[in-house]
Every structure is written in structure tokens, then in C-alpha cells.
Design a protein around this motif. Structure first.
Motif, PDB file in Angstrom:
ATOM      1  N   THR B 179       0.838  -1.204   0.000  1.00  0.00           N
ATOM      2  CA  THR B 179       0.000   0.000   0.000  1.00  0.00           C
ATOM      3  C   THR B 179       0.876   1.258   0.000  1.00  0.00           C
ATOM      4  OG1 THR B 179      -1.487  -1.278   1.389  1.00  0.00           O
ATOM      5  CG2 THR B 179      -2.004   1.051   1.109  1.00  0.00           C
ATOM      6  N   ALA B 180       1.875   1.251   0.894  1.00  0.00           N
ATOM      7  CA  ALA B 180       2.773   2.401   0.952  1.00  0.00           C
ATOM      8  C   ALA B 180       3.517   2.554  -0.375  1.00  0.00           C
ATOM      9  CB  ALA B 180       3.764   2.231   2.104  1.00  0.00           C
ATOM     10  N   TYR B 181       3.949   1.430  -0.908  1.00  0.00           N
ATOM     11  CA  TYR B 181       4.690   1.447  -2.179  1.00  0.00           C
ATOM     12  C   TYR B 181       3.796   1.961  -3.316  1.00  0.00           C
ATOM     13  CZ  TYR B 181       6.851  -0.508  -6.405  1.00  0.00           C
ATOM     14  OH  TYR B 181       7.374  -0.672  -7.665  1.00  0.00           O
ATOM     15  N   ALA B 182       2.545   1.513  -3.361  1.00  0.00           N
ATOM     16  CA  ALA B 182       1.619   1.965  -4.402  1.00  0.00           C
ATOM     17  C   ALA B 182       1.369   3.464  -4.274  1.00  0.00           C
ATOM     18  CB  ALA B 182       0.312   1.194  -4.313  1.00  0.00           C
ATOM     19  N   GLY B 183       1.305   3.935  -3.025  1.00  0.00           N
ATOM     20  CA  GLY B 183       1.125   5.372  -2.823  1.00  0.00           C
ATOM     21  C   GLY B 183       2.320   6.136  -3.352  1.00  0.00           C
ATOM     22  N   PHE B 184       3.497   5.614  -3.065  1.00  0.00           N
ATOM     23  CA  PHE B 184       4.735   6.245  -3.509  1.00  0.00           C
ATOM     24  C   PHE B 184       4.806   6.281  -5.033  1.00  0.00           C
ATOM     25  CE2 PHE B 184       9.318   5.864  -4.504  1.00  0.00           C
ATOM     26  CZ  PHE B 184       9.755   7.035  -3.903  1.00  0.00           C
ATOM     27  N   MET B 185       4.362   5.208  -5.689  1.00  0.00           N
ATOM     28  CA  MET B 185       4.419   5.112  -7.151  1.00  0.00           C
ATOM     29  C   MET B 185       3.177   5.718  -7.812  1.00  0.00           C
ATOM     30  SD  MET B 185       7.265   3.517  -7.987  1.00  0.00           S
ATOM     31  CE  MET B 185       7.183   2.561  -9.500  1.00  0.00           C
ATOM     32  N   GLU B 186       2.273   6.217  -6.975  1.00  0.00           N
ATOM     33  CA  GLU B 186       1.003   6.757  -7.471  1.00  0.00           C
ATOM     34  C   GLU B 186       0.284   5.736  -8.343  1.00  0.00           C
ATOM     35  OE1 GLU B 186       2.074  10.448  -9.210  1.00  0.00           O
ATOM     36  OE2 GLU B 186       2.527  11.355  -7.273  1.00  0.00           O
ATOM     37  N   SER B 187       0.233   4.514  -7.843  1.00  0.00           N
ATOM     38  CA  SER B 187      -0.417   3.435  -8.590  1.00  0.00           C
ATOM     39  C   SER B 187      -1.922   3.444  -8.322  1.00  0.00           C
ATOM     40  CB  SER B 187       0.185   2.095  -8.159  1.00  0.00           C
ATOM     41  OG  SER B 187      -0.680   1.051  -8.492  1.00  0.00           O
ATOM     42  N   PRO B 188      -2.716   3.107  -9.326  1.00  0.00           N
ATOM     43  CA  PRO B 188      -4.173   3.018  -9.100  1.00  0.00           C
ATOM     44  C   PRO B 188      -4.558   1.832  -8.226  1.00  0.00           C
ATOM     45  CG  PRO B 188      -3.596   2.267 -11.299  1.00  0.00           C
ATOM     46  CD  PRO B 188      -2.350   2.853 -10.721  1.00  0.00           C
ATOM     47  N   LEU B 189      -3.577   0.965  -7.931  1.00  0.00           N
ATOM     48  CA  LEU B 189      -3.894  -0.231  -7.139  1.00  0.00           C
ATOM     49  C   LEU B 189      -3.945   0.047  -5.641  1.00  0.00           C
ATOM     50  CD1 LEU B 189      -1.704  -2.879  -8.983  1.00  0.00           C
ATOM     51  CD2 LEU B 189      -4.190  -2.774  -8.925  1.00  0.00           C
ATOM     52  N   ILE B 190      -3.716   1.301  -5.268  1.00  0.00           N
ATOM     53  CA  ILE B 190      -3.574   1.598  -3.833  1.00  0.00           C
ATOM     54  C   ILE B 190      -4.803   1.184  -3.025  1.00  0.00           C
ATOM     55  CG2 ILE B 190      -4.336   3.999  -4.076  1.00  0.00           C
ATOM     56  CD1 ILE B 190      -2.051   4.621  -1.992  1.00  0.00           C
ATOM     57  N   ASP B 191      -5.981   1.393  -3.590  1.00  0.00           N
ATOM     58  CA  ASP B 191      -7.195   1.021  -2.847  1.00  0.00           C
ATOM     59  C   ASP B 191      -7.288  -0.496  -2.689  1.00  0.00           C
ATOM     60  OD1 ASP B 191      -7.896   3.634  -2.619  1.00  0.00           O
ATOM     61  OD2 ASP B 191      -9.040   3.646  -4.491  1.00  0.00           O
ATOM     62  N   PHE B 192      -6.928  -1.183  -3.757  1.00  0.00           N
ATOM     63  CA  PHE B 192      -6.940  -2.651  -3.709  1.00  0.00           C
ATOM     64  C   PHE B 192      -6.005  -3.161  -2.609  1.00  0.00           C
ATOM     65  CE2 PHE B 192      -4.941  -6.622  -5.266  1.00  0.00           C
ATOM     66  CZ  PHE B 192      -6.058  -7.442  -5.219  1.00  0.00           C
ATOM     67  N   PHE B 193      -4.803  -2.589  -2.563  1.00  0.00           N
ATOM     68  CA  PHE B 193      -3.829  -3.030  -1.560  1.00  0.00           C
ATOM     69  C   PHE B 193      -4.282  -2.671  -0.145  1.00  0.00           C
ATOM     70  CE2 PHE B 193      -0.309  -2.691  -4.954  1.00  0.00           C
ATOM     71  CZ  PHE B 193      -0.521  -4.003  -5.320  1.00  0.00           C
TER      72      PHE B 193
END
Ligand code: SF4
Ligand code: SF4
Lengths: 248, 326
Positions: B179-193
């Protein structure tokens, strides 16, 4: 270790005889620290908090409530289990059980010192050698029981030879006619923690009391109700002689 | 049992790495099936795999400190037929290899289509590698858990809960990191994680509470009576046979005071589960990167304490023989 073995060398320890003198402890340490496999090191031997590697210890227990108590001296070393849980868990194959005589050994050249086998022994029989960085344990004096330069009666584990009371017997528990099998059978020999299915080779003979029951009628001679003691009369010359009945 | 820091770090660090990889594969699957429309961040899976590898390598590194003869460690792969430890020794490098492959394929953008399904969705090489990797990760969780669960007379460990909890706690911490990594990468998967991290943390908490309850009510099979073979109601040790220290005293007892285990148990329930859950929900609400990172760090610290207690609360039957000095 599901395959059955032909022979299982082991010790039988007679708790009825052991006096807790620790002669087996010191002789074990002496023999095994001077052997081919290197020392059994002691840490801080003359300092505060000493420690050391021992393959055999004598502990003491007490049963009952004072004043009706019983003291039990209890030597403990590796029991050379017939189904040893310490062997299959070893990741390197350093721990093994010999097919020819059932002795459980560690190959000190293969052991990585992960200590996993010691967790798998319910009896706490394994000893880690911090100096060599390998796991060690009782070898049943494998380096002397087959030593052909010794007289046959001295080809026994050091502890067995050292025991001044003869509380330690050595032999093959699978052979039904061996001294130790007979002792186990006839003196109520038992195994430690049978609940884990390890089938220890070593057995213990329990403390047992020898009691003599004398009934009142045994204090009176049934054949002499008048309690008249004395020499029985001499029988005739020609009478047949019979022990217990005649006086000569 | 004495908690060994090498093993505490090994099991927690590889848990994070394994969980992060599971999150990546699950995320890719989620994206492939079209559950999210936004384009994936560039090199998201490649860098994510690298991050997972860093944790696995750190765990592997820590494990070497547990060995007295690390130069012989290669021998530990030989007894896979009987030893779960040996199986772990094989599974860990295998997992690292396949994660390297997965990340490498993504990095090179080498995604040949292997097959096309009826709904026009493709299975490409990266996804297939991901599935294989996920299976290996599960196998590694099982190996790690079984190292402890197979010790039948350490009754606190001898339960399927041990394997389940290692898997759930590792996955939960991995998803938190994802989740933290997805936030850092601005990934759309953040909610999923974030959703996955919350569900897994709840599952892990339930699993751990169940094992705590189980440990409280364990009926021990061994007793001093069976240990000595003296079947008297009142048996006690007068002396363990020596006054100095020994391996039996150092390896099988934990060094803390008796009250330390319950105190630390409360601490890790809070730090590894309750607090991260609250922070994660709050962070999700706020979309805060800092809170996501903080969640992972706090949870990891909590899991270190959890692992310490896991060892300390396990009682070995050999301790029956070491009750009294003299
Ligand atoms: S007593 Fe322990 S070390 Fe010896 S064979 Fe049995 S399980 Fe292995
Ligand atoms: S300490 Fe040595 S003998 Fe014991 S399990 Fe590890 S490698 Fe095998």
C-alpha cells in the motif's frame, strides 16, 4: 526410521542401585573430551557463570511426602531412540542412526550448527559445542566399544565401566536373550516419555522394595506344637535313616 | 524456547517479502481482469519485485547468523525428503529466483501472450510467472510454518494454526508495504492493496488470538512423572545435577521474566494488528502516504515482538528435567 533394525545397543540404568555418585558423569566427560572428536569444552571454567558440555548428568528427584519420602538418583544421557525424532529433522544429514547397531550419531564434519535437532529431542539429550560450532551428544562410546585393542570385557561405554555399584548395564535391547533384555523383562524396565513414540533404546529399572511377609503360623513349628527342643532320640541301628526326622 | 534474533528477523523479513510479492501478483491480476481502468504506473512491478527481493535477501542474510558453520550451509538442501528446514532452504532461493524472473520480465516488458481466454482476456508470460511465483511463496510459507508445527512435543507450535498465522501475518505486512509502495508510485492499485491489507490484518489477528486461546488451554502430555518414570503423585526435583550453566538452560528457556511474555503479548496485539488497522483505515480515508508508511513500520515492529513471544511462549518438555539447581 520405519525400517526395523537388527540390533539396538543401549544402556539399562537400575535406579534401585544408583547411589548418585556422578562417577559416570566424570568418566564420560574424561573419555569424550580426550577422544578423537576433540574436546567437550567448558566456558569460563574458573570464572563467574561457568558452563560446559556434558553428555551425561545425574539428577536427583524425591517422591512422597516427608517423612515417607524416597530419593531417586537419575542419570540421563541420549537414549538412542529406535525412532529418533532428532534425525529426520536435520537438514544436512549430519544426524544419523546407524543401521548396524542403532547408535544415533552426529557427523561433526557435516553439521552446520543450526541446533534444530536439539529442539526435536524431547529429552534435552543433545549438547551444543560452542567452540567447534557443532552439535554433540552421547556416542555410546562408539570409539571404544569396537576397539579390538581392548580386552573384550573392557569394550563398554566409559560410564558403564566407571559405575561402582553396577547400576549401568550395556547391551542389545533387540536380542531377547541379552542381559539387558532379560533385566528389562524381569525387573520392570521402562522408557522415558513413552507418550512421544520415540521408543528409546535406553531403559530404566524402577526403584523397588524387597519385602518379606511372615505370617504368624510361620513363627511356630507346626511339627513341634509343644515347643520342646532337643535332640531327637537315637533310632535303632537297623532303622532307615531320614534327614530331618532322625538325629544323625 | 530461547528466541534467536537471527530467526526472528529471518521469518519476519521473508514474510514481508513474500506478502509484497503476493500483493503484486494479486494486483496485476486485478488490473488484468480490468477491475481498474487507469493505466498502471511504469515499472511498478519491476521495482516492486526488487523491493520484495531486498526483504527476502535481508532475511536470508539474517539466517546465516543462526549457523555456526555458514560455509557448510549448502549441505542443508540435502535432506528435503524428511526435513522441513531443508525444504525451506530450497524454497527460499527458488522464490527469490522466480521473483527476479517476474520483475525482470516486467522490466524488459517481455510479455508474450501464452493463451487467450473466451472473454478475450490474455494470459501473458508475466502473469503466468506471477502465478507460479505465488504458488512457490505459499510453499515457502508452509515450509517455514511446518519447521515449528512439526515439533509435536512443543505443543504450542504443533498446530495448523502455526502455518496459517505465519502465512497471514507475512501476507498482511506485505500488503501493508504494498500500500505504501503503491502510494509512492502513485499506482491506481492503492485502494486494492489497502483493502487487502485491512482484511489480512483482521484475519491474522483472529488467527493469532485463536492460537493464544489454544495455548492457554493446552493439556500437556508430558509430566515429571512420565519424564522420570516415577508414577508417584508427588514427585519433585531436588537437583538438576549441576550448579553451572549448560546448553539445556540456555536454549530452552527464554531469558525474560515470567511477566514479560504477557506484557509483550499485549504489546504486539496492539502494535502488529490493532494500531496498524486503525492507521490504515485512517490513512485510506485521508489518502496519506505518511500514514501508510507508518502503518507498515509499526506493524513490522509489532511482528518482531510477536515472533519473540512465539518462541518464548513455547515450552519444551526437556524443561521438566531442569527445574532446580540444588
Ligand atoms: S534421546 Fe534425543 S538425541 Fe538421543 S536419539 Fe532420542 S531424540 Fe535423539
Ligand atoms: S545442529 Fe547439526 S546435527 Fe543438528 S540439525 Fe543442525 S546440522 Fe543437523
Amino acid at each position: 526410521m520405519t525400517d526395523t533394525i537388527a540390533k539396538q545397543l543401549a544402556l539399562v540404568i537400575d535406579l534401585n542401585v544408583c547411589v548418585g555418585c556422578h562417577a559416570c558423569v566424570t568418566s564420560c566427560k574424561e573419555w569424550n573430551t580426550s577422544g578423537w572428536a576433540g574436546t567437550l569444552p567448558d566456558g569460563n571454567p574458573y570464572d563467574a557463570d561457568p558452563t560446559g558440555v556434558f553428555f551425561n548428568r545425574v539428577q536427583t528427584y524425591e517422591a512422597g511426602t516427608f517423612p515417607n519420602t524416597e530419593t531417586i538418583h537419575f542419570p540421563k544421557s541420549c537414549l538412542h531412540c529406535e525412532d529418533p525424532p532428532c534425525v529426520p529433522v536435520c537438514p544436512t544429514g549430519a544426524s544419523y542412526k546407524r543401521a548396524e547397531d542403532g547408535i544415533v550419531l552426529v557427523d561433526y564434519d557435516k553439521c552446520i550448527g543450526c541446533k534444530y535437532c536439539s529442539w526435536a529431542c524431547p529429552y534435552g539429550a543433545r549438547e551444543f559445542d560452542e567452540e567447534a560450532g557443532v552439535m554433540k551428544k552421547c556416542t555410546l562410546c562408539v570409539d571404544r566399544i569396537y576397539d579390538m585393542s581392548l580386552e573384550p570385557e573392557r569394550r563398554k561405554p566409559a560410564c558403564v565401566l566407571a559405575c561402582p555399584t553396577g547400576a549401568r548395564l550395556f547391551g542389545d535391547v533387540i536380542d531377547p536373550d541379552s542381559d539387558i533384555s532379560v533385566a528389562i523383562r524381569e525387573e520392570g524396565g521402562y522408557q522415558l516419555m513413552p507418550e512421544w513414540g520415540t521408543k528409546p533404546g535406553n531403559h530404566y529399572l524402577p526403584r523397588r522394595k524387597t519385602r518379606q511377609v511372615i505370617h504368624a503360623d510361620e513363627l511356630v513349628r507346626a511339627d513341634n506344637p509343644l515347643k520342646k527342643e532337643g535332640r531327637l532320640p537315637r533310632a535303632d541301628e537297623g532303622a532307615p535313616s531320614l534327614d530331618d526326622v532322625t538325629s544323625w | 524456547m530461547r528466541p534467536a534474533f537471527s530467526v526472528i528477523f529471518l521469518t519476519t523479513l521473508i514474510g514481508v517479502g513474500q506478502g509484497l510479492f503476493l500483493a503484486l501478483v494479486a494486483g496485476q491480476f486485478y488490473w488484468v481482469i480490468g477491475a481498474t481502468k487507469v493505466a498502471e504506473a511504469e515499472n511498478f512491478y519491476a521495482f516492486g519485485s526488487l523491493l520484495a527481493l531486498v526483504f527476502l535477501a535481508a532475511g536470508l542474510f539474517a539466517s546465516f547468523f543462526h549457523l555456526a558453520h555458514p560455509e557448510r550451509a549448502w549441505r542443508a538442501a540435502s535432506q528435503w525428503r524428511t526435513s522441513w528446514l531443508s525444504r525451506e532452504v530450497i524454497a527460499l532461493p527458488a522464490v527469490m529466483a522466480i521473483i527476479t524472473l517476474y520483475g525482470g520480465l516486467h522490466w524488459l516488458e517481455y510479455r508474450p501472450v501464452l493463451m487467450t481466454f473466451g472473454n478475450m482476456k490474455d494470459l501473458d508470460l508475466t502473469m503466468a510467472t506471477g502465478y507460479l511465483g505465488a504458488a512457490l511463496v505459499m510453499a515457502l510459507f508452509i515450509c517455514t510454518g511446518m519447521i515449528y508445527a512439526c515439533m509435536k512435543f512443543i505443543q504450542q507450535w504443533a498446530s495448523p494454526l502455526t502455518v496459517l498465522n505465519f502465512s497471514l501475518m507475512g501476507s498482511a505486512s506485505g500488503f501493508a508495504l504494498a500500500t505504501a509502495y503503491a502510494g509512492f508510485m502513485e499506482s491506481p492499485l492503492i485502494d486494492f492493496f489497502a483493502g487487502g491489507a485491512i482484511l489480512l490484518a483482521i484475519a491474522a489477528l483472529l488467527g493469532r488470538l485463536t492460537s493464544l486461546w489454544r495455548n492457554k488451554s493446552i493439556k500437556f502430555l508430558s509430566s515429571l512423572q512420565s519424564a522420570v518414570g516415577m508414577h508417584h503423585r508427588n514427585v519433585r526435583q531436588l537437583t538438576r545435577g549441576f550448579t553451572a550453566s549448560s546448553f539445556n538452560l540456555k536454549e530452552f528457556f527464554h531469558p525474560g521474566s515470567p511477566t514479560l511474555v504477557p506484557t509483550l503479548t499485549r504489546a504486539y496485539v496492539l502494535l502488529a494488528f490493532v494500531l496498524p488497522l486503525m492507521l490504515m483505515i485512517f490513512g485510506w480515508n485521508q489518502g496519506s502516504m505518511i500514514l501508510f508508511s507508518l502503518t507498515f513500520l509499526i506493524q513490522y515492529a509489532g511482528l518482531l515482538i510477536e515472533r519473540w513471544v512465539f518462541f518464548a511462549e513455547a515450552s519444551h518438555p526437556q524443561n521438566l528435567y531442569y527445574q532446580k539447581v540444588a
